[in-house]
Design a protein around this motif. Structure first.
Motif, PDB file in Angstrom:
ATOM      1  N   VAL A  37       0.518  -1.610  -0.340  1.00  0.00           N
ATOM      2  CA  VAL A  37       0.323  -0.219   0.105  1.00  0.00           C
ATOM      3  C   VAL A  37       1.384   1.708  -0.123  1.00  0.00           C
ATOM      4  O   VAL A  37       0.418   2.277  -0.294  1.00  0.00           O
ATOM      5  CB  VAL A  37      -0.597   0.322   1.762  1.00  0.00           C
ATOM      6  N   ALA A  38       1.250   1.185   1.318  1.00  0.00           N
ATOM      7  CA  ALA A  38       3.250   2.369   0.841  1.00  0.00           C
ATOM      8  C   ALA A  38       3.842   3.131  -0.410  1.00  0.00           C
ATOM      9  O   ALA A  38       4.120   3.765  -0.746  1.00  0.00           O
ATOM     10  CB  ALA A  38       3.685   2.041   2.132  1.00  0.00           C
ATOM     11  N   CYS A  39       4.004   1.703  -0.992  1.00  0.00           N
ATOM     12  CA  CYS A  39       4.400   1.572  -2.267  1.00  0.00           C
ATOM     13  C   CYS A  39       4.236   1.675  -3.982  1.00  0.00           C
ATOM     14  O   CYS A  39       4.052   2.095  -4.895  1.00  0.00           O
ATOM     15  CB  CYS A  39       5.635   0.515  -2.547  1.00  0.00           C
ATOM     16  N   ALA A  40       3.086   1.633  -3.360  1.00  0.00           N
ATOM     17  CA  ALA A  40       1.223   1.627  -4.288  1.00  0.00           C
ATOM     18  C   ALA A  40       2.028   3.439  -5.386  1.00  0.00           C
ATOM     19  O   ALA A  40       1.802   4.384  -4.369  1.00  0.00           O
ATOM     20  CB  ALA A  40      -0.040   1.987  -4.457  1.00  0.00           C
ATOM     21  N   PRO A  41       1.489   3.000  -6.709  1.00  0.00           N
ATOM     22  CA  PRO A  41       2.046   4.559  -7.033  1.00  0.00           C
ATOM     23  C   PRO A  41       0.577   4.619  -6.973  1.00  0.00           C
ATOM     24  O   PRO A  41      -0.678   5.528  -7.020  1.00  0.00           O
ATOM     25  CB  PRO A  41       1.768   3.827  -9.273  1.00  0.00           C
ATOM     26  N   LYS A  42       0.727   6.500  -7.306  1.00  0.00           N
ATOM     27  CA  LYS A  42      -0.011   7.354  -6.861  1.00  0.00           C
ATOM     28  C   LYS A  42      -0.073   8.218  -7.411  1.00  0.00           C
ATOM     29  O   LYS A  42       0.330   9.413  -8.177  1.00  0.00           O
ATOM     30  CB  LYS A  42       0.228   8.331  -5.479  1.00  0.00           C
ATOM     31  N   GLY A  43      -1.552   8.182  -8.096  1.00  0.00           N
ATOM     32  CA  GLY A  43      -2.067   8.597  -9.076  1.00  0.00           C
ATOM     33  C   GLY A  43      -3.280  10.168  -8.746  1.00  0.00           C
ATOM     34  O   GLY A  43      -3.597   9.998  -7.327  1.00  0.00           O
ATOM     35  N   THR A  93      -8.526   5.681   0.948  1.00  0.00           N
ATOM     36  CA  THR A  93      -8.385   4.552   0.476  1.00  0.00           C
ATOM     37  C   THR A  93      -7.331   3.702   0.846  1.00  0.00           C
ATOM     38  O   THR A  93      -7.519   2.482   1.787  1.00  0.00           O
ATOM     39  CB  THR A  93      -8.028   4.382  -0.368  1.00  0.00           C
ATOM     40  N   ALA A  94      -6.138   4.743   1.440  1.00  0.00           N
ATOM     41  CA  ALA A  94      -4.729   3.735   1.968  1.00  0.00           C
ATOM     42  C   ALA A  94      -5.127   3.839   3.873  1.00  0.00           C
ATOM     43  O   ALA A  94      -4.320   2.824   4.529  1.00  0.00           O
ATOM     44  CB  ALA A  94      -3.813   4.676   2.040  1.00  0.00           C
ATOM     45  N   GLY A  95      -5.219   4.330   3.691  1.00  0.00           N
ATOM     46  CA  GLY A  95      -5.936   4.605   5.730  1.00  0.00           C
ATOM     47  C   GLY A  95      -6.714   3.258   5.627  1.00  0.00           C
ATOM     48  O   GLY A  95      -6.882   2.617   6.605  1.00  0.00           O
ATOM     49  N   LYS A  96      -7.507   3.045   4.889  1.00  0.00           N
ATOM     50  CA  LYS A  96      -9.216   2.427   5.129  1.00  0.00           C
ATOM     51  C   LYS A  96      -8.667   0.693   4.775  1.00  0.00           C
ATOM     52  O   LYS A  96      -8.562   0.130   5.342  1.00  0.00           O
ATOM     53  CB  LYS A  96     -10.054   2.237   4.429  1.00  0.00           C
TER      54      LYS A  96
END
Length: 56
Positions: free
Chosen positions: A22-28, A35-38
């Motif tokens: 989740v932390a390394c997911a591309p941020k578009g 979403t990351a928090g959930k």
């Protein structure tokens, strides 16, 4: 090696791997912090449920 240690290690490994993913997911443009928090909250809930089931 007991079965409980193995399951605890697997649970922690899955949780850490998912958190890193989740932390390394591309941020578009469509990626939201909520979403990351959930996702992180869901992962921690799963780890807590697994550890409760194992009696840790």
């Amino acid at each position: 090696m007991s079965n409980m240690k193995f399951l605890r290690g697997m649970g922690i490994g899955v949780a850490v791997g998912a958190a890193i993913g989740v932390a390394c997911a591309p941020k578009g443009k469509s990626f939201k912090r909520s979403t990351a928090g959930k996702a992180i909250k869901a992962i921690t809930d799963v780890v807590e449920n697994i550890s409760d089931a194992m009696g840790l």
